[in-house]
Design a protein around this motif. Structure first.
Motif, short mmCIF file in Angstrom:
data_model
loop_
_atom_site.label_atom_id
_atom_site.label_comp_id
_atom_site.label_asym_id
_atom_site.label_seq_id
_atom_site.Cartn_x
_atom_site.Cartn_y
_atom_site.Cartn_z
N LEU A 214 26.93 71.68 -24.86
CA LEU A 214 26.44 71.20 -23.57
C LEU A 214 25.63 72.27 -22.83
O LEU A 214 24.67 71.94 -22.11
N PHE A 215 25.97 73.52 -23.01
CA PHE A 215 25.30 74.59 -22.28
C PHE A 215 24.14 75.22 -23.06
O PHE A 215 23.13 75.61 -22.45
N PHE A 216 24.28 75.33 -24.36
CA PHE A 216 23.32 76.16 -25.11
C PHE A 216 22.51 75.43 -26.17
O PHE A 216 21.66 76.04 -26.81
N SER A 217 22.75 74.15 -26.37
CA SER A 217 21.97 73.41 -27.37
C SER A 217 20.58 73.08 -26.81
O SER A 217 20.34 73.21 -25.61
N PRO A 218 19.66 72.65 -27.67
CA PRO A 218 18.32 72.26 -27.19
C PRO A 218 18.36 71.08 -26.21
O PRO A 218 17.40 70.88 -25.46
N CYS A 219 19.44 70.31 -26.23
CA CYS A 219 19.57 69.15 -25.34
C CYS A 219 20.78 69.34 -24.42
O CYS A 219 21.82 68.70 -24.59
N SER A 220 20.65 70.26 -23.48
CA SER A 220 21.77 70.60 -22.60
C SER A 220 22.26 69.39 -21.81
O SER A 220 21.46 68.61 -21.28
N PHE A 221 23.57 69.23 -21.76
CA PHE A 221 24.25 68.18 -21.01
C PHE A 221 23.79 66.77 -21.41
O PHE A 221 23.83 65.84 -20.61
N ASP A 222 23.39 66.64 -22.66
CA ASP A 222 23.06 65.33 -23.22
C ASP A 222 24.27 64.89 -24.05
O ASP A 222 24.50 65.40 -25.15
N PHE A 223 25.07 63.96 -23.53
CA PHE A 223 26.32 63.61 -24.17
C PHE A 223 26.11 62.77 -25.44
O PHE A 223 26.95 62.78 -26.32
N TYR A 224 25.01 62.06 -25.51
CA TYR A 224 24.70 61.35 -26.76
C TYR A 224 24.40 62.37 -27.86
O TYR A 224 24.88 62.22 -28.99
#
Length: 304
Positions: A214-224
């Motif tokens: 959620l914090f460090f991926s390319p899609c931050s806070f994207d739950f899907y």
């Protein structure tokens, strides 16, 4: 007060549960993923599974016979090693690769370090990493529906989206046993109900990885996107079936929590900052190497 006491090697707790009964439960728990893998990848997957298991069992028997050690193939640990290794292989590999992997897992990682209970890392995962380094092209060649196709994690890493339901059910490319999250969760539930594993390690692992994503991926806070990452690759397989290995995981709950935290962080680092879209296998074997230090710090009488 001056008496000499004889203390035998561990384990010291006596229980009706035996190594063979535990290993049999692990085999049963892996059957849903195994059957789905055979259904998904057809007869080639079955040949790879049988070849890997037979290689592991024969390697253990031959080594122990010539080294004049007690033959231990009846404890089913070699069968479990072979099955886990096979489920971590693509269905496209030639049969000599599982043979090499099985020999490496049993002889090099398990037997040369004293046999079951003495290995310093998970033999099946060590063999998979060895094969990935040695035969990278063959180990990353995935075919689905007759066509060579990237795994869902590769698609996600390239910035594209993937259908979550397909990842959950397993109708995607990948290794023989890692594609179906649904099948793996059925097996994990069986192990939890039987008391073979506890939730401490897998739950900590998945929570920390989720926070990291959620914090460090390319899609931050994207739950899907997070759900896709949880269902992709060997994360569920690794969390419930490999990270919980009795021999290579910490002994007490505090150590297991620390271990799970390290696993989650390493997997996130490898997936989002490394060149590979996966990272579970390397995260687990590196964490295996840290287990003696974790136990030393967290067990009573340790550093703290």
């Amino acid at each position: 007060m001056n008496q000499l006491l004889h203390v035998s090697s561990s384990p010291h707790i006596k229980d009706k549960v035996t190594t063979s009964s535990i290993m049999l439960d692990v085999v049963i728990a892996l059957l849903p993923a195994t059957f789905f893998g055979i259904y998904q990848f057809k007869i080639k997957a079955l040949f790879i599974i049988l070849t890997t298991i037979i290689t592991c069992v024969l390697s253990e028997y031959i080594y122990e016979y010539f080294m004049k050690k007690t033959i231990t193939i009846k404890d089913l640990s070699a069968v479990v090693t072979g099955l886990i290794l096979a489920l971590n292989l693509p269905a496209t590999v030639p049969l000599w690769i599982p043979v090499i992997g099985g020999i490496f897992a049993i002889i090099v990682v398990k037997q040369l370090y004293g046999g079951l209970g003495q290995n310093f890392m998970n033999p099946a995962l060590a063999a998979r990493c060895f094969l990935l380094i040695s035969f990278a092209g063959r180990m990353t060649n995935f075919v689905f529906d007759g066509l060579t196709s990237p795994t869902p994690l590769v698609v996600l890493k390239n910035g594209q989206s993937y259908e979550l339901l397909k990842m959950f059910l397993g109708t995607t490319s990948g290794t023989i046993g890692e594609t179906s999250t649904f099948a793996l969760l059925i097996g994990a539930g069986y192990l939890l109900i039987k008391g073979i594993i506890k939730l401490t390690i897998p739950l900590t692992y998945l929570i920390i990885f989720s926070i990291f994503t959620l914090f460090f991926s390319p899609c931050s806070f994207d739950f899907y996107y997070l759900a896709c990452e949880l269902c992709g690759g060997g994360l569920i397989f690794g969390a419930f079936f490999m990270a919980t290995d009795y021999v290579t995981s910490p002994m007490d709950r505090k150590g297991q929590i620390v271990y799970g935290i390290i696993l989650g962080i390493l997997t996130g680092l490898f997936r989002f900052f490394g060149t590979s879209s996966e990272g579970v296998s390397y995260a687990i074997i590196i964490s295996n190497l840290l287990v003696p230090l974790i136990d030393k710090i967290t067990l009573k009488g340790g550093v703290f």
